[in-house]
Design a protein around this motif. Structure first.
Motif, short mmCIF file in Angstrom:
data_model
loop_
_atom_site.label_atom_id
_atom_site.label_comp_id
_atom_site.label_asym_id
_atom_site.label_seq_id
_atom_site.Cartn_x
_atom_site.Cartn_y
_atom_site.Cartn_z
N GLY B 440 0.80 -1.23 0.00
CA GLY B 440 0.00 0.00 0.00
C GLY B 440 0.83 1.28 0.00
N HIS B 441 2.14 1.14 0.27
CA HIS B 441 3.02 2.31 0.18
C HIS B 441 3.40 2.61 -1.27
CE1 HIS B 441 3.15 2.45 4.41
NE2 HIS B 441 4.27 3.14 4.53
N ALA B 442 3.20 1.63 -2.16
CA ALA B 442 3.61 1.82 -3.55
C ALA B 442 2.43 1.74 -4.52
CB ALA B 442 4.64 0.76 -3.93
N ARG B 443 1.33 1.20 -4.06
CA ARG B 443 0.14 1.07 -4.92
C ARG B 443 -1.07 1.64 -4.19
NH1 ARG B 443 2.35 0.07 -9.83
NH2 ARG B 443 3.35 -1.96 -9.96
N SER B 444 -1.95 2.24 -4.98
CA SER B 444 -3.15 2.83 -4.38
C SER B 444 -4.17 1.74 -4.04
CB SER B 444 -3.78 3.82 -5.37
OG SER B 444 -4.25 3.11 -6.51
N GLU B 445 -5.15 2.11 -3.24
CA GLU B 445 -6.22 1.15 -2.92
C GLU B 445 -6.93 0.68 -4.17
OE1 GLU B 445 -9.04 2.36 0.11
OE2 GLU B 445 -7.37 3.11 1.33
N ALA B 446 -7.12 1.60 -5.13
CA ALA B 446 -7.81 1.22 -6.37
C ALA B 446 -6.99 0.21 -7.16
CB ALA B 446 -8.08 2.47 -7.22
N GLU B 447 -5.68 0.40 -7.17
CA GLU B 447 -4.82 -0.57 -7.87
C GLU B 447 -4.89 -1.95 -7.20
OE1 GLU B 447 -0.90 1.45 -9.63
OE2 GLU B 447 -1.33 2.20 -7.63
N ILE B 448 -4.79 -1.96 -5.89
CA ILE B 448 -4.82 -3.23 -5.17
C ILE B 448 -6.18 -3.91 -5.32
CG2 ILE B 448 -4.61 -4.29 -2.88
CD1 ILE B 448 -2.50 -2.07 -2.24
N ALA B 449 -7.24 -3.10 -5.33
CA ALA B 449 -8.58 -3.68 -5.53
C ALA B 449 -8.67 -4.34 -6.91
CB ALA B 449 -9.64 -2.59 -5.39
N LEU B 450 -8.07 -3.72 -7.93
CA LEU B 450 -8.10 -4.32 -9.26
C LEU B 450 -7.27 -5.62 -9.29
CD1 LEU B 450 -8.85 -4.39 -12.24
CD2 LEU B 450 -7.09 -2.67 -12.68
N MET B 451 -6.15 -5.63 -8.59
CA MET B 451 -5.38 -6.88 -8.49
C MET B 451 -6.25 -7.98 -7.86
SD MET B 451 -1.64 -5.49 -7.17
CE MET B 451 -1.04 -3.89 -7.73
N ARG B 452 -6.99 -7.62 -6.83
CA ARG B 452 -7.87 -8.61 -6.18
C ARG B 452 -8.95 -9.10 -7.12
NH1 ARG B 452 -6.42 -8.46 -0.80
NH2 ARG B 452 -5.99 -6.38 0.01
N THR B 453 -9.48 -8.18 -7.93
CA THR B 453 -10.50 -8.57 -8.91
C THR B 453 -9.94 -9.62 -9.87
OG1 THR B 453 -11.53 -6.39 -8.81
CG2 THR B 453 -11.99 -7.70 -10.78
N LEU B 454 -8.70 -9.39 -10.34
CA LEU B 454 -8.08 -10.35 -11.26
C LEU B 454 -7.86 -11.69 -10.57
CD1 LEU B 454 -5.44 -7.98 -12.92
CD2 LEU B 454 -7.53 -8.90 -13.97
N LYS B 455 -7.35 -11.63 -9.36
CA LYS B 455 -7.11 -12.87 -8.61
C LYS B 455 -8.42 -13.65 -8.44
CE LYS B 455 -5.03 -15.74 -5.67
NZ LYS B 455 -4.22 -16.86 -6.23
N ALA B 456 -9.48 -12.95 -8.05
CA ALA B 456 -10.76 -13.62 -7.83
C ALA B 456 -11.32 -14.20 -9.13
CB ALA B 456 -11.76 -12.65 -7.20
N ALA B 457 -11.07 -13.51 -10.25
CA ALA B 457 -11.59 -13.98 -11.53
C ALA B 457 -10.90 -15.28 -11.96
CB ALA B 457 -11.41 -12.91 -12.61
N LEU B 458 -9.61 -15.37 -11.71
CA LEU B 458 -8.86 -16.56 -12.17
C LEU B 458 -8.83 -17.66 -11.13
CD1 LEU B 458 -7.88 -14.45 -14.33
CD2 LEU B 458 -5.84 -15.89 -14.48
N ASP B 459 -8.92 -17.30 -9.87
CA ASP B 459 -8.76 -18.29 -8.80
C ASP B 459 -9.80 -18.02 -7.71
OD1 ASP B 459 -7.71 -20.28 -7.15
OD2 ASP B 459 -6.12 -18.99 -6.36
N PRO B 460 -11.08 -18.21 -8.06
CA PRO B 460 -12.15 -17.82 -7.13
C PRO B 460 -12.06 -18.55 -5.79
CG PRO B 460 -13.03 -19.05 -9.02
CD PRO B 460 -11.59 -18.75 -9.33
#
Lengths: 470, 470
Positions: B440-460
């Motif tokens: 979170g010191h290098a990425r915004s909350e919105a960026e991390i949320a999008l990473m989570r979206t990708l993770k959930a899409a591929l590995d629910p």
């Protein structure tokens, strides 16, 4: 809601948006410009319900939220120079145009980066880089009209890919608005940044189906200080491969273009376009080799002696080296004349395919024969950025209009061979809707299913540019 | 299922898998090797329930399906040389090791590509490229142990990023098994392929959280035919920036390294490590510049005269040019000695951060002062791949063991400054679990949320390497 209620509802929402973003930001009805109805494929113009022209990412987010509330599909638009309808609207959609988001925000000399708004024309960026003492290598015929956001969305290629890579390789960071209106500001300037997933690659090359790019951080390069060019004639494709190998090892990272032309191309440009190349006809293949260096006085003699050595080895059957910038431009005229094929050949169909370098000549021979055998009167010529695995081909039946050309039959033959030889149905231009039918010739079902998974994850309602690419 | 039933169930499923893939493919209990319990961070070894060692993508898919049926989390493992626990198992997980999937499948000379299995050690690939007359530029200290699949999963950097880019830039295609067992074979060899989304970027740099890479198509490059190196002393950071600018424009694409060392680094390596650099102490900053060319007889004099001109301009306060390969290696010893900091400095903590080039020296000064002020007895030294925006720093309190070092306080000070200056908490090493707290010191909350979206899409079900990165 019935249709009338829905239209009234949309109208009210667009009116509210106009109040918020200003009158110039929301064009509807007869105010919708013709240019926003189509791209350069010039196929099937369609009238959007509205064109929204925001000034920043927040404006794009506001536009998206309005479209979502009205349940209207929306498509991002840059310079609209695409060739596959990636940025074309369907009737009743909303076009979100980035045309008013143009301009250079920063040049960081130490990081060698430029931060720009996504609606900035490519040529503006090239000039600003040049004025700052840098070089931005992306270059396309549409440079004066295309916008950098569109270059990213199609991962544009162009003339210098062999040296600098595709657009993707020239981008360090971006700002993008997601289909749900979330603004992701990821304006990274670092060459190295492994803090979590590298999200920018999701949006580069996905043709505006996963988000709307609003700002971009581009890499800048040192300005080349010398340009050397040679036009070479060779006896066969094996010699072309040997020349490519010699160019890669002998010119190293200075190699900036390796453009191959097959004999029919040569015949067309000399006989029909009146081009007078510095080497004669009757050879097996022709190659334009270009190198860009850092010191004219050292690089030019070196290029010359590299070429002489190849002549002595018997690799080339003929060659001419440009002795001036004017001659270099003359050599490029031989290759760039294809941009005028509309006048030279009359109505024709253009293809942009990717193939492994080794199989290129086999493809050309088989494709030419298959087109001639399968379609009465069908002629074709071949040329391309061979070092990048990119072949262009143009086919036509003389005497037929563009609409009358047997495109379907040509597509079937050409893309059938591409599939058989493991190539790509789109090297540079993208898929949009015009090549969608053939995506399965270049990508497996599993690959396409994964693309759909990504699309559904980011745009579950399929309101952003629906039906494009996949 | 209760715990006992679950363990019995898992045991049966693993037994069935062993019957299918062979006894050597499934190791359990006391057969689990110690190496599969940890990575090079040497933190917290954990015993996996089983190590599965398939021979191909189908074997990986079988392993995944077994893990899914048993509802066991699984982690892909290559050479296990990571530094952030990206490939380390937690207790009770299954490790899917690619160690038996090693070997080069093809070298395509015309396309300049190499297709390899993902468990192949980097050094094997470097040697095979060299023997075939090519050069594979990725290079890291762990070259003999790390696997190319791991290099992809962490998007490894190393010494030549300024010239050739990160691992991502060296990859054209890959084969990957998704968390649901689907095999995606996307062994593209084309530089240009815009047929749909470019899926490979999803798996490169995501530290084995979105899929398990099984095969890779790598780009090969011409072998450099000359190497020139200089060690330069400069009065201040403004002069370093000017030298970088001069190197970019004067050496152009030949520039292959630009390594900056701050004075404290110099003092440590001369006083404590006994290194005798060819330029003396007492300067403001030190830079190792390297260029790789295509012709020794032309490139070496050119490099020399480029440097002399800079001396005359007063940009350098001192400089030495390597006159032999041995001298070049000696120059690199000055920079590479940091690999021996364990012996030189004793227990210490290493950091790998990304920063904009312009802000690097300001960071160094502020960080050094903040560490010294904030932590009693804390010393630190600074060096890095400055042309790439990558700074390494090492900090320690003399007399304390590694466990006793005030890492938490150091992290807080260092990553706090990184956040303030818009840098990255990981330039090369990735996030794994060890740097997760600081993402979170290098990425915004919105960026991390999008990473989570990708993770959930591929590995629910979050069974693939859960809890890593995000």
């Amino acid at each position: 809601m019935d249709m009338v209620t829905r239209i009234e509802h949309s109208g009210r929402l667009l009116g509210t948006l106009r109040d918020k973003l200003g009158a110039a930001a929301v064009l509807t009805g007869s105010d919708v410009p013709a240019r926003n109805c189509n791209d350069w494929s010039a196929s099937l113009p369609q009238m959007p319900l509205a064109v929204i022209r925001p000034l920043d990412a927040q404006g794009v987010a506001d536009a998206i939220l309005t479209c979502r509330e009205a349940q209207l599909p929306f498509v991002p638009q840059g310079g609209l120079t695409g060739l596959c309808r990636g940025a074309s609207p369907e009737a009743g959609w909303v076009a979100i145009s980035l045309e008013r988001m143009s301009g250079i925000e920063e040049i960081d000399r130490a990081s060698a980066t430029m931060t720009v708004k996504s609606g900035t024309p490519l040529e503006t960026i090239q000039k600003a880089a040049d004025e700052a003492g840098f070089f931005f290598p992306l270059d396309l015929g549409s440079r004066g009209s295309c916008a950098i956001g569109g270059n990213l969305s199609t991962n544009a290629g162009g003339n210098r890919v062999i040296r600098y890579g595709m657009t993707r390789e020239l981008v360090l960071g971006l700002e993008v608005v997601l289909p749900d209106g979330t603004i992701i500001t990821s304006l990274n300037k670092l060459m190295k940044n492994n803090a979590g997933y590298d999200l920018k690659h999701l949006f580069i090359g996905s043709e505006g189906t996963l988000g709307i790019i609003t700002r971009v951080v581009l890499r800048l390069f040192p300005k080349p200080r010398s340009t050397m060019a040679a036009l070479c004639a060779l006896k066969d494709y094996a010699a072309v491969i040997a020349l490519l190998d010699a160019a890669r090892s002998g010119l190293g990272p200075l190699l900036s273009a390796f453009e191959v032309m097959w004999p029919d191309y040569w015949d067309v440009i000399t006989a029909r376009a009146g081009v007078k190349p510095p080497v004669g006809a009757g050879h097996g293949l022709y190659v334009l080799v270009e190198a860009q260096g850092t010191d004219e006085s050292l690089d030019a003699p070196r290029f010359q002696s590299w070429l002489e050595e190849l002549m002595e080895r018997g690799l080339l059957t003929d060659a001419a080296v440009a002795q001036s910038l004017a001659q270099t431009q003359g050599f490029w005229r031989v290759r760039d004349i294809c941009a005028e094929f509309g006048q030279v050949l009359g109505p024709h169909i253009s293809y942009d395919i990717g193939l492994a370098v080794a199989g290129m000549d086999a493809f050309v021979k088989r494709c030419k024969a298959a087109l001639a055998d399968g379609i009465e009167g069908c002629e074709s010529v071949y040329y391309g950025h061979i070092g990048d695995g990119n072949l262009h081909l143009v086919s036509w039946v003389t005497g037929l209009s563009v609409e009358q050309q047997p495109k379907e039959e040509m597509d079937t033959i050409i893309y059938g061979l591409v599939r058989e030889m493991g190539g790509s149905v789109s090297a540079e231009h993208g898929i949009g809707t015009l090549k969608k039918k053939w995506l399965g010739h270049a990508r497996s079902e599993a690959e396409i299913a994964l693309m759909r998974t990504l699309k559904a994850a980011l745009d579950p309602d399929h309101l952003l540019n629906p039906g494009k690419v996949i």
